[in-house]
Design a protein around this motif. Structure first.
Motif, short mmCIF file in Angstrom:
data_model
loop_
_atom_site.label_atom_id
_atom_site.label_comp_id
_atom_site.label_asym_id
_atom_site.label_seq_id
_atom_site.Cartn_x
_atom_site.Cartn_y
_atom_site.Cartn_z
N ALA A 198 0.82 -1.21 0.00
CA ALA A 198 0.00 0.00 0.00
C ALA A 198 0.86 1.26 0.00
O ALA A 198 0.58 2.21 -0.74
CB ALA A 198 -0.93 -0.01 1.21
N VAL A 199 1.90 1.28 0.82
CA VAL A 199 2.78 2.46 0.88
C VAL A 199 3.44 2.70 -0.48
O VAL A 199 3.50 3.83 -0.97
CB VAL A 199 3.83 2.29 1.98
CG1 VAL A 199 4.89 3.38 1.90
CG2 VAL A 199 3.17 2.31 3.36
N ALA A 200 3.92 1.62 -1.10
CA ALA A 200 4.53 1.77 -2.43
C ALA A 200 3.52 2.31 -3.43
O ALA A 200 3.85 3.17 -4.26
CB ALA A 200 5.09 0.43 -2.90
N GLY A 201 2.28 1.83 -3.36
CA GLY A 201 1.26 2.30 -4.29
C GLY A 201 0.95 3.77 -4.12
O GLY A 201 0.68 4.47 -5.09
N VAL A 202 0.99 4.26 -2.88
CA VAL A 202 0.67 5.67 -2.63
C VAL A 202 1.82 6.58 -3.04
O VAL A 202 1.62 7.58 -3.74
CB VAL A 202 0.31 5.89 -1.15
CG1 VAL A 202 0.20 7.39 -0.84
CG2 VAL A 202 -1.01 5.20 -0.81
N VAL A 203 3.03 6.25 -2.61
CA VAL A 203 4.13 7.20 -2.78
C VAL A 203 4.98 6.95 -4.01
O VAL A 203 5.60 7.87 -4.55
CB VAL A 203 5.04 7.24 -1.53
CG1 VAL A 203 4.25 7.62 -0.30
CG2 VAL A 203 5.76 5.92 -1.32
N ASN A 204 5.03 5.70 -4.50
CA ASN A 204 5.92 5.40 -5.63
C ASN A 204 5.41 4.20 -6.41
O ASN A 204 5.97 3.10 -6.33
CB ASN A 204 7.34 5.14 -5.11
CG ASN A 204 8.35 5.02 -6.24
OD1 ASN A 204 8.10 5.47 -7.36
ND2 ASN A 204 9.49 4.42 -5.96
N PRO A 205 4.36 4.37 -7.22
CA PRO A 205 3.79 3.23 -7.95
C PRO A 205 4.78 2.53 -8.88
O PRO A 205 4.60 1.35 -9.18
CB PRO A 205 2.64 3.87 -8.75
CG PRO A 205 2.30 5.12 -8.02
CD PRO A 205 3.58 5.60 -7.42
N GLU A 206 5.81 3.24 -9.32
CA GLU A 206 6.80 2.60 -10.19
C GLU A 206 7.49 1.43 -9.49
O GLU A 206 7.95 0.50 -10.15
CB GLU A 206 7.83 3.63 -10.65
CG GLU A 206 7.27 4.66 -11.62
CD GLU A 206 8.34 5.63 -12.10
OE1 GLU A 206 9.51 5.48 -11.66
OE2 GLU A 206 8.02 6.52 -12.91
N ALA A 207 7.56 1.48 -8.16
CA ALA A 207 8.17 0.37 -7.42
C ALA A 207 7.36 -0.91 -7.57
O ALA A 207 7.89 -2.01 -7.37
CB ALA A 207 8.30 0.74 -5.94
N LEU A 208 6.08 -0.79 -7.92
CA LEU A 208 5.23 -1.95 -8.15
C LEU A 208 5.22 -2.35 -9.63
O LEU A 208 4.50 -3.27 -10.01
CB LEU A 208 3.80 -1.66 -7.69
CG LEU A 208 3.61 -1.35 -6.21
CD1 LEU A 208 2.15 -1.00 -5.92
CD2 LEU A 208 4.06 -2.51 -5.33
N GLY A 209 5.97 -1.64 -10.45
CA GLY A 209 5.97 -1.92 -11.88
C GLY A 209 4.87 -1.20 -12.63
O GLY A 209 4.61 -1.51 -13.79
N PHE A 210 4.21 -0.24 -11.98
CA PHE A 210 3.14 0.51 -12.64
C PHE A 210 3.75 1.55 -13.57
O PHE A 210 4.79 2.13 -13.28
CB PHE A 210 2.25 1.20 -11.61
CG PHE A 210 1.30 0.28 -10.89
CD1 PHE A 210 1.50 -1.09 -10.89
CD2 PHE A 210 0.21 0.78 -10.20
CE1 PHE A 210 0.64 -1.95 -10.22
CE2 PHE A 210 -0.67 -0.06 -9.53
CZ PHE A 210 -0.45 -1.43 -9.54
N HIS A 211 3.04 1.80 -14.67
CA HIS A 211 3.50 2.78 -15.64
C HIS A 211 2.56 3.97 -15.78
O HIS A 211 2.92 4.98 -16.35
CB HIS A 211 3.68 2.12 -17.02
CG HIS A 211 4.82 1.15 -17.08
ND1 HIS A 211 4.77 -0.09 -16.49
CD2 HIS A 211 6.05 1.25 -17.64
CE1 HIS A 211 5.91 -0.73 -16.69
NE2 HIS A 211 6.71 0.06 -17.38
N ALA A 212 1.34 3.84 -15.25
CA ALA A 212 0.37 4.92 -15.40
C ALA A 212 0.76 6.12 -14.56
O ALA A 212 0.54 7.26 -14.96
CB ALA A 212 -1.03 4.44 -15.00
#
Length: 413
Positions: A198-212
């Protein structure tokens, strides 16, 4: 483009439109409009179907139609209807999600089934796929609204056990079935792991492999006493006028908390877990955003956080001198006192054509052990080519960077 699979019985005509060919691929019946767009969509769908079968999914027996008008009600029914004119990668995403939901059956809550199926489809799709990017944006929006059960929990299942964990979690009562699937794979305490996603999604989505990319950081609204009616995420605001704040969890049940900051100029992030045994001190000077992110599992989860403001943390400067010219720069500074420092960091910053700042290089300057005495430091850079500014930061013992000073180079930006 060659079509994989076996052609069954030639072609038939769908009303006044193009002829439709029937193919069987991995025991899935495809009815494909005989157009270049239909063939391209079938090729992409065949590839995603191969991936699903290789990863243990059982789509056999499904009937899929690919046609220009997916809303034509004059044609016989099908399990999945895809538009031949849509981007082929998007159709493959939709097919994967639909076939996964079909395998779940009707016992699973439809909303949970959709969340799990789209997680599978997203991770089997190309990063630039339009439907995947749409899924990422919707995922981030739900997470910013505090929803963990359709965002971080399916993502954690996938990252922990892939397809098998998703299938196992779909068999029981949600979300208990998800926690059981995680425990079977060695995640005995899912709270911390769920919070990290959740923290990665809020502050740094690229850490999850997200590109949007996130549309923007969510507003922190909760107070220092946080209570949950169910599993979720809440953000605690930190005082915007403070130089630094010391935080410590006092009473916690079913929760985990992190403090996260976004730094000005470069937009980089740091996040540190809170704990009841010691304070975490957060310098706020030089930050663009800061908040405590609290994750709670189940009704009744709650946490109380103690907060106290600090002045002149982590360092009090006595003086500084900055000189630049002819391709070189030097920075000297003297501290009156410092507290909780690992060292100083000097960043050489550069800007791109859009004016966005980034770190060209970093230099760590060791700090004196005695923080109560005055001490002098110096930094020299013999190559200022491409450097637009230097930034002096203090690296704290908790791992945060406190801005001490910014020194621009007028002619190098």
């Amino acid at each position: 483009m060659a079509l994989a699979g076996c052609l069954l019985g030639g072609a038939f005509w769908a009303g006044a439109g193009s002829p439709v060919n029937s193919f069987s691929h991995n025991d899935v019946l495809f009815e494909v409009e005989a157009t270049p767009q239909g063939q391209a969509t079938f090729a992409a769908c065949s590839q995603i179907l191969d991936l699903l079968v290789q990863r243990g999914w059982r789509p056999a027996g499904a009937r899929v139609r690919i046609q220009e008008n997916p809303f034509d009600a004059t044609l016989p029914s099908a399990d999945v209807v895809l538009g031949a004119g849509a981007p082929s990668e998007d159709s493959a995403f939709d097919l994967a999600a639909a076939l996964v939901v079909r395998q779940f059956g009707r016992a699973l809550d439809p909303a949970v089934g959709d969340a799990l199926a789209q997680t599978v489809a997203a991770h089997l799709s190309a990063p630039g796929c339009g439907r995947r990017l749409q899924w990422e944006r919707q995922w981030l929006a739900r997470l910013d609204g505090g929803d963990l059960l359709s965002t971080a929990l399916p993502e954690l299942l996938w990252r922990t056990g892939g397809d098998s964990a998703i299938r196992e979690a779909a068999l029981g009562k949600w979300p208990e079935s998800a926690y059981a699937a995680l425990a079977a794979r060695g995640v005995e305490h899912p709270l911390k792991a769920l919070g990290e996603v959740a923290v990665a999604g809020v502050v740094n989505p690229e850490a999850l492999g997200f590109h949007a990319g996130a549309a923007g950081l969510p507003a922190a609204k909760a107070g220092l006493d946080v209570r949950f009616s169910g599993t979720g995420l809440q953000l605690v605001a930190l005082p915007g006028d403070a130089n630094a704040v010391a935080l410590q969890t006092l009473q916690s049940e079913g929760t985990a908390a992190w403090v996260a900051v976004k730094y000005a100029l470069t937009g980089s992030f740091d996040a540190v877990a809170l704990n009841p045994k010691a304070e975490v001190v957060v310098p706020l000077r030089g930050t663009a955003w800061a908040a405590v992110l609290v994750v709670g599992i189940g009704p009744g989860a709650h946490v109380s956080i103690n907060s106290r403001q600090l002045d002149e943390y982590p360092v009090r400067l006595k003086r500084w001198d900055f000189l630049a010219g002819e391709g070189a720069a030097s920075l000297a500074w003297e501290t009156q006192r410092h507290e909780g420092l690992r060292g100083f960091v000097v960043e050489a910053l550069q800007t791109d054509a859009s004016g966005k700042w980034s770190v060209r290089r970093r230099t760590l300057v060791p700090v004196a052990e005695d923080g109560e005495s005055s001490f002098g430091y110096a930094f020299v850079d013999d190559d200022t080519n491409g450097v637009g500014a230097y930034r002096l930061l203090a690296l704290t013992s908790d791992g945060f960077l406190a801005e001490v000073g910014l020194f621009p180079l007028r002619n190098n930006r």
